[in-house]
Design an enzyme around this catalytic site. Structure first.
Site, PDB file in Angstrom:
ATOM      1  N   SER A   3      15.576  -2.347   9.841  1.00 18.81           N
ATOM      2  CA  SER A   3      14.468  -3.134   9.656  1.00 18.81           C
ATOM      3  C   SER A   3      14.756  -4.435  10.379  1.00 18.81           C
ATOM      4  O   SER A   3      13.931  -5.234  10.898  1.00 18.81           O
ATOM      5  CB  SER A   3      14.515  -3.597   8.201  1.00 18.81           C
ATOM      6  OG  SER A   3      14.033  -2.532   7.442  1.00 18.81           O
TER       7      SER A   3
ATOM      8  N   GLU B 254       8.523   3.618  11.306  1.00 20.40           N
ATOM      9  CA  GLU B 254       7.708   2.738  12.044  1.00 20.40           C
ATOM     10  C   GLU B 254       7.382   1.395  11.183  1.00 20.40           C
ATOM     11  O   GLU B 254       6.373   0.750  11.315  1.00 20.40           O
ATOM     12  CB  GLU B 254       6.139   3.354  12.088  1.00 20.40           C
ATOM     13  CG  GLU B 254       6.247   4.551  12.892  1.00 20.40           C
ATOM     14  CD  GLU B 254       6.214   4.534  14.021  1.00 20.40           C
ATOM     15  OE1 GLU B 254       6.388   3.391  14.614  1.00 20.40           O
ATOM     16  OE2 GLU B 254       5.884   5.304  14.883  1.00 20.40           O
TER      17      GLU B 254
ATOM     18  N   GLN C 175     -10.687  17.498 -18.086  1.00 18.14           N
ATOM     19  CA  GLN C 175     -11.270  16.204 -17.748  1.00 18.14           C
ATOM     20  C   GLN C 175      -9.983  15.316 -17.374  1.00 18.14           C
ATOM     21  O   GLN C 175     -10.238  14.668 -16.516  1.00 18.14           O
ATOM     22  CB  GLN C 175     -11.999  15.408 -19.130  1.00 18.14           C
ATOM     23  CG  GLN C 175     -12.536  14.352 -18.491  1.00 18.14           C
ATOM     24  CD  GLN C 175     -13.280  13.623 -19.503  1.00 18.14           C
ATOM     25  OE1 GLN C 175     -12.880  13.022 -20.394  1.00 18.14           O
ATOM     26  NE2 GLN C 175     -14.796  13.443 -19.267  1.00 18.14           N
TER      27      GLN C 175
ATOM     28  N   GLY D 259       1.735   2.851  16.612  1.00 22.86           N
ATOM     29  CA  GLY D 259       2.535   3.927  15.918  1.00 22.86           C
ATOM     30  C   GLY D 259       2.334   3.971  14.412  1.00 22.86           C
ATOM     31  O   GLY D 259       2.179   4.952  13.748  1.00 22.86           O
TER      32      GLY D 259
ATOM     33  N   SER E  22      21.325  -1.476  12.627  1.00 25.99           N
ATOM     34  CA  SER E  22      20.027  -2.305  12.878  1.00 25.99           C
ATOM     35  C   SER E  22      19.094  -1.495  12.519  1.00 25.99           C
ATOM     36  O   SER E  22      18.624  -0.662  13.311  1.00 25.99           O
ATOM     37  CB  SER E  22      19.919  -3.059  14.153  1.00 25.99           C
ATOM     38  OG  SER E  22      19.732  -2.308  15.278  1.00 25.99           O
TER      39      SER E  22
END
Length: 379
Positions: free
Chosen positions: A131, A362, A277, A240, A129
Site C-alpha cells: 500500500s 489495484e 420469501q 485498472g 512495499s
C-alpha cells in the site's frame, strides 16, 4: 444523464460476451484446476481488439474509451474472471507505453502487445512495499547508456511468462519524486523470476516475484522522464481500478443468474426455493446492489475519460463499492446453494475465490477509503 448504451457500445459488449461464452466459460474450471495460462485464447481476444483497448490505432490499438473497457471486462469476466483480469493488466501496461512512451518506444513495443504476440506485466508492488508504494526500494543506477537494477517485485501477474515488464524503480532519493519507470524485457541480463505462488484464486495466471540482480536495462527504455514514475504508476491505476471493478460485477452477475436458476429448480419442504420469501429478499438485494455498483462504475469511467477533477476519487469509490459488492453477491449465491455451492462441480466456489483478491489489488479497499476521504476533506 444517459443511461442507455449506444449502438457501438452494445456491439462491443455483445462481441465480448460472445467471446466469453464460446472461448472462456467452457474451459474456466479446467484452467483453474490445472493452473493453465491460456495464452493462445488471449491472443484470440487480441484479434478482437481486446489487448489494446485504449491504445492508439497507429500501433494496432482499438482507441476505445474507459467506458468501453468497463463493458468489455464486465462481459469477459462472465467467462473466466482470472483470465479477464489478466487481460486488464496487459492493457494497463500497454496503455502506459502508449501514453508516456516516445514514438520509438511505441513502435518498438506496441504492435506486438496489441496483437498479444508479446505479453506485458505491470510491476509496482515489492515484498516490503504494498500500500505504501512510494517506499519501493528497487534501485536503478545510471551506468553510461544503461541502468543497473537491483531489487525485486512481488505478486506480479504473468511473471516468468510475460515478455515485457513496465516497472517502477528508484533512480533518485526517497519518496515518490525519486521513482522512475522502465520498460524491461524478460531476457535482459540479470532478470530472473521466483517460484510460482500458490494462490487461493486467479489460478489461470501465474504469479511470481521478478528479481533484478545487476540487471542491465538500456537508458533508452526509460518511460517518460526520471522522477515521473510514480505519476505514471498512479495514472494507470485509475483505469485498472475500473476494470477490476467491472470484472467483479460481471462475475457476480453470473453468480446471481446461477443462484436464480437454482432457486427455481431446487425444492425443499415440497416447494421450490424461489417460493421462500427470505430467499426472494436475498435475491432482490443482490440484484439491487449490483445495479447500484454498476451505475457508479460507469459514471466513474465517464469521469476518467473526461479527465474531470474528481475522476480519481470516483475511480476509487467505484473500485471499492464494485469489488465489495461483487464478492458479497457471489458469496450469497454460494450460500443459496448450500452444500452444493461448496463443491467445485458448481462455479460458485471458484467465483468466490477469484473475486476475493479484487478487494486487495489495484490498491486495497482500505486505501480506496483513504483516497476518497482525502479528497472529501480538502479545503
Amino acid at each position: 444523464m444517459q443511461f442507455e448504451l449506444d449502438e457501438q457500445q452494445r456491439a462491443i459488449q455483445d462481441m465480448a460476451a460472445q467471446f466469453a461464452a464460446d472461448k472462456l466459460a467452457p474451459h474456466a474450471a479446467e484452467w483453474d484446476r490445472t493452473s493453465h495460462f491460456p495464452v493462445d485464447v488471449m491472443r484470440e481476444a487480441a484479434g478482437l481488439g481486446f489487448a489494446g483497448i485504449y491504445v492508439r490505432e497507429d500501433v494496432g490499438g482499438s482507441a476505445l474509451t474507459r467506458l468501453d473497457a468497463a463493458l468489455i471486462f464486465e462481459a469477459l469476466s462472465r467467462g473466466c474472471t482470472s483470465t479477464a483480469s489478466f487481460i486488464s493488466i496487459h492493457n494497463m501496461a500497454s496503455w502506459m507505453i502508449d501514453m508516456y512512451g516516445t514514438e520509438e518506444q511505441r513502435r518498438k513495443y506496441l504492435p506486438d502487445l496489441t496483437s498479444m504476440k508479446k505479453i506485458a506485466s505491470y510491476c509496482l508492488t515489492e515484498p516490503g512495499s504494498g500500500s505504501d508504494a512510494a517506499s519501493l526500494r528497487t534501485k536503478a543506477v545510471k551506468d553510461g547508456d544503461e541502468y543497473v537494477l537491483n531489487g525485486g517485485k512481488a505478486f506480479i501477474s504473468g511473471a516468468g511468462v510475460s515478455d515485457i515488464y513496465v516497472c517502477m524503480v528508484r533512480t533518485g532519493g526517497e519518496g515518490a519524486k525519486g521513482i522512475s519507470c522502465l520498460i524491461i524485457e524478460k531476457d535482459m541480463p540479470g532478470v530472473s523470476f521466483g517460484a510460482d505462488e500458490k494462490k487461493m484464486g486467479w489460478k489461470s495466471q501465474p504469479t511470481r516475484q521478478v528479481i533484478f540482480e545487476d540487471a542491465r536495462v538500456p537508458a533508452a527504455n526509460l518511460l517518460g522522464t526520471e522522477g515521473q514514475g510514480f505519476k505514471i504508476a498512479m495514472s494507470g491505476l485509475d483505469g485498472g481500478r475500473l476494470n477490476i471493478g467491472a470484472c467483479s460485477l460481471g462475475t457476480a452477475r453470473g453468480a446471481l443468474e446461477t443462484a436464480r436458476t437454482y432457486m427455481k429448480e431446487r425444492e425443499q419442504f415440497g416447494r421450490p426455493l424461489a417460493d421462500f420469501q427470505a430467499l426472494q429478499f436475498k435475491l432482490a438485494d443482490m440484484a439491487t446492489e449490483l445495479e447500484a455498483a454498476r451505475l457508479l462504475l460507469l459514471q466513474a469511467a465517464v469521469k476518467v475519460d473526461a479527465k474531470t477533477h474528481d475522476a480519481t476519487m470516483f475511480a476509487a469509490m467505484a473500485k471499492r463499492f464494485a469489488t465489495d459488492t461483487g464478492f458479497r453477491v457471489a458469496n450469497e449465491a454460494l450460500q443459496i446453494h448450500g452444500g452444493y455451492g461448496y463443491l467445485n462441480d458448481y462455479p460458485l466456489e471458484r467465483h468466490v475465490r477469484d473475486l476475493r483478491v479484487h478487494q486487495i489489488l489495484e490498491g486495497t479497499n482500505e486505501i480506496m477509503r483513504v483516497i476518497i476521504a482525502r479528497e472529501l476533506l480538502k479545503e
